[in-house]
Write an enzyme that holds these catalytic residues in place. Structure first.
Site, PDB file in Angstrom:
ATOM      1  N   PHE A 198     -17.678  12.079   3.480  1.00 25.35           N
ATOM      2  CA  PHE A 198     -18.639  13.181   3.587  1.00 25.35           C
ATOM      3  C   PHE A 198     -18.525  13.996   2.292  1.00 25.35           C
ATOM      4  CE2 PHE A 198     -19.967  16.820   6.736  1.00 25.35           C
ATOM      5  CZ  PHE A 198     -21.188  16.924   6.061  1.00 25.35           C
ATOM      6  N   CYS A 218      -1.936   3.450   8.280  1.00 21.06           N
ATOM      7  CA  CYS A 218      -2.418   4.731   7.779  1.00 21.06           C
ATOM      8  C   CYS A 218      -1.509   5.892   8.182  1.00 21.06           C
ATOM      9  CB  CYS A 218      -3.803   4.957   8.370  1.00 21.06           C
ATOM     10  SG  CYS A 218      -4.508   6.503   7.892  1.00 21.06           S
ATOM     11  N   GLY A 278      -8.253  -4.753   9.441  1.00 18.82           N
ATOM     12  CA  GLY A 278      -7.317  -5.056   8.369  1.00 18.82           C
ATOM     13  C   GLY A 278      -6.127  -5.826   8.906  1.00 18.82           C
ATOM     14  N   ARG A 327      -9.754   5.391  -3.950  1.00 18.24           N
ATOM     15  CA  ARG A 327     -10.110   5.494  -2.538  1.00 18.24           C
ATOM     16  C   ARG A 327      -9.854   6.913  -1.994  1.00 18.24           C
ATOM     17  NH1 ARG A 327      -8.406   4.424   2.846  1.00 18.24           N
ATOM     18  NH2 ARG A 327     -10.067   3.268   3.859  1.00 18.24           N
TER      19      ARG A 327
HETATM   20  P1  IMP Z   1      -6.326  -1.654  10.701  1.00 18.90           P
HETATM   21  O1  IMP Z   1      -7.347  -2.696  11.050  1.00 18.90           O
HETATM   22  O2  IMP Z   1      -5.923  -0.820  11.860  1.00 18.90           O
HETATM   23  O3  IMP Z   1      -5.148  -2.247   9.994  1.00 18.90           O
HETATM   24  O4  IMP Z   1      -7.051  -0.640   9.695  1.00 18.90           O
HETATM   25  C1  IMP Z   1      -7.654  -1.051   8.500  1.00 18.90           C
HETATM   26  C2  IMP Z   1      -8.349   0.139   7.873  1.00 18.90           C
HETATM   27  O5  IMP Z   1      -7.397   1.149   7.503  1.00 18.90           O
HETATM   28  C3  IMP Z   1      -9.071  -0.158   6.565  1.00 18.90           C
HETATM   29  O6  IMP Z   1     -10.314  -0.766   6.726  1.00 18.90           O
HETATM   30  C4  IMP Z   1      -9.165   1.224   5.938  1.00 18.90           C
HETATM   31  O7  IMP Z   1     -10.263   1.966   6.419  1.00 18.90           O
HETATM   32  C5  IMP Z   1      -7.899   1.900   6.403  1.00 18.90           C
HETATM   33  N1  IMP Z   1      -6.850   1.917   5.357  1.00 18.90           N
HETATM   34  C6  IMP Z   1      -6.515   0.961   4.466  1.00 18.90           C
HETATM   35  N2  IMP Z   1      -5.456   1.341   3.724  1.00 18.90           N
HETATM   36  C7  IMP Z   1      -5.118   2.559   4.137  1.00 18.90           C
HETATM   37  C8  IMP Z   1      -4.099   3.477   3.758  1.00 18.90           C
HETATM   38  O8  IMP Z   1      -3.244   3.222   2.912  1.00 18.90           O
HETATM   39  N3  IMP Z   1      -4.103   4.667   4.412  1.00 18.90           N
HETATM   40  C9  IMP Z   1      -5.025   4.982   5.368  1.00 18.90           C
HETATM   41  N4  IMP Z   1      -5.954   4.139   5.799  1.00 18.90           N
HETATM   42  C10 IMP Z   1      -6.014   2.933   5.185  1.00 18.90           C
END
Ligand code: IMP
Length: 501
Positions: A266, A319, A381, A418
């Site tokens: 945003f 995260c 992810g 990012r």
């Molecule tokens: P997961 O599927 O729960 O592992 O989340 C993946 C998502 O986490 C990604 O698509 C990003 O939006 C977010 N992400 C990736 N790297 C980071 C980070 O270092 N910190 C916070 N969010 C992240």
């Protein structure tokens, strides 16, 4: 005075679907998971749709060209990570776009003066037993021979034995010239009872390998997602800093869709990036934006020209944004709020902007919940990082295999763009961790299993399509005690080993 939202925000795990009436026509095999990837006007078809509602996260540990091909083969889209040089990202996009099903760029390569110990280390790292021996040890080097498990016996041979002494040399190999079709290559494989066939160019350099196991891959993958030239559809991440350089290179490399990769969308930075793309490419370049967690954020990005909007702050498995900065919102609540805004925007303008739920999927049924709450597709992810096709290392710890998985905001990825809020070009504190995830094998097997659960639940809700699910779904919040009731309870389980979720 600050605005207070006194309702707590919720996660997927706090919701369940209540079954609806399912007619006898409602069977999993007839469920369509087709879903729009980019915005479209009422009554028109989106320019890009996917055959399954899954996209892979814009992360170094997740989305490279190998994963992009594997996911497009199943009907979804990868967004190749942007935290690398423009040239390297464009090269990955190019490789995925020019990938010819059945023709594989060799990922296990070695030099003739490397040793048996190097061969064993390489097979453990890649999980592949066919190794190309090239002059310089690269996938496109001059081909000198092949090493497979049939060429050596670990118990009888010294680990420092040179590869050239036990490889099957080129003179004894059956290979084919560049330009051979897949059908011709498969005929040679069958005729000579081979497991693999190297494809070599006029200068003797290795181009591809064709493997027996890949035979007929097209027939086995009815959902594959192709463009009008029968190439796989591929996405790529961009940032709000170097777009004037990165976007043209990615488009030139063949990217079908872009996505601004940012932890918080945003912002004026996103508006400027979207504006630059619209000014230079009109609507011909498709680009998603995000991440937002409320209606205001959605409307801002939709009005700034986003082709889809990504939802989620702080819910990713790696995260630590919520802990570090105190921003974010429970993923389910954020999604419900944004999808409501999307529906209002559609009613008002006649433009449907697809919503991507990004992060926080822990169990397969969370995907169905996200779809029922209004998401058009889901970005994952952790889920994809576990598979053979992800770029990270496979490691064995106490006899169990894991893959490495690290956040884009971790010191390892150093993706400062990012998290950029203007100012200096650096990551001053971490918003992500470096971790391991359990290794889970091939993407295809896992995606098929996951989606079979999604289809089955959709039938329980009486829905044969995603829009029908969104219309019919009845969702209930659950109490902490009913979450306990949802697992096996009050019994002593005979086998406590990990179960398929
Ligand atoms: P997961 O599927 O729960 O592992 O989340 C993946 C998502 O986490 C990604 O698509 C990003 O939006 C977010 N992400 C990736 N790297 C980071 C980070 O270092 N910190 C916070 N969010 C992240």
């Amino acid at each position: 005075m600050a605005t207070f939202i006194n309702e707590p925000s919720h996660t997927f795990n706090e919701y369940l679907l209540i079954p609806g009436y399912s007619g006898s026509n409602c069977i999993p095999k007839d469920v369509s998971l087709k879903t729009p990837l980019v915005k479209f006007k009422k009554g028109e078809e989106p320019q890009i749709s996917m055959n399954i509602p899954l996209v892979s996260a814009i992360m170094q540990a997740v989305s490279n060209d190998t994963l992009a091909v594997a996911l497009a083969t199943q009907g979804g889209v990868s967004f190749i990570y942007g935290s690398q040089s423009v040239e390297d990202e464009a090269a990955m996009v190019h490789r995925a776009k020019t990938y010819k099903a059945g023709f594989v760029t060799s990922d296990s390569n070695i030099k003739p003066d490397d040793t048996l110990a190097d061969v064993i280390a390489l097979t453990e790292k890649t999980g592949h037993s066919t190794i190309a021996v090239t002059e310089n040890g690269r996938a496109d080097g001059k081909l000198l021979g092949i090493v497979t498990g049939r060429d050596y016996r670990v118990s009888r041979m010294e680990p420092d034995l040179k590869v050239e002494t036990f490889m099957t040399p080129l003179e004894k190999l059956i290979w084919a010239k560049e330009g051979t079709t897949l059908k011709e290559a498969n005929d040679i494989i069958w005729e000579h009872k081979l497991n693999s066939l190297p494809i070599v160019n006029e200068s003797g350099n290795l181009c591809y390998m064709v493997f027996r196991k890949d035979y007929d891959s097209h027939k086995q993958n009815p959902n594959e997602l192709l463009d009008s030239h029968k190439r796989y559809i591929v996405g790529a991440g961009i940032n709000t800093r170097d777009y004037a350089e990165r976007v043209p290179a990615l488009i030139e490399a063949g990217a079908d869709v872009l996505c601004i990769d940012s932890s918080e969308g945003f912002s004026e930075w996103q508006k400027l990036t979207l504006g630059w793309i619209r000014q230079n490419y009109g609507d011909s370049v498709k680009v998603g934006a995000g991440n937002v967690v409320d209606a205001e954020g959605f409307r801002f990005l939709a009005e700034s020209g986003a082709d889809f909007v990504k939802v989620g702050i702080g819910g990713g498995s790696i995260c630590i944004t919520r802990e570090t900065k105190g921003i974010g919102r429970g993923q389910a609540t954020a999604l419900i709020d944004v999808c409501k805004a999307r529906d209002e925007y559609f009613k008002e303008t006649g433009v449907y902007v697809p919503i991507c739920s990004d992060g926080g999927i822990v169990h397969d049924h969370h995907i169905t919940l996200a779809l029922a709450m209004g998401a058009d597709f889901i970005m994952l992810g952790r889920y994809f990082a576990r598979f053979d096709e992800s770029p990270s290392n496979k490691v064995s710890i106490n006899g169990t295999y894991y893959k490495e998985y690290w956040g884009e905001g971790s010191a390892r990825a150093r993706n400062w763009q990012r998290y950029d809020m203007g100012g200096e070009n650096k990551l001053s504190f971490e918003e992500g961790v470096d971790s391991y995830v359990p290794y889970a094998g091939a993407l295809k097997d896992n995606v098929e299993l996951t989606l079979s659960k999604v289809r089955s639940t959709m039938c329980n809700c009486g829905a044969l399509t995603i829009p029908e699910l969104q219309q019919k779904a009845k969702l209930t919040l659950v109490s902490e005690t009913s979450i306990v009731e949802g697992g096996a309870h009050d019994v002593i389980q005979k086998d406590n080993s990990p179960k398929i979720k």
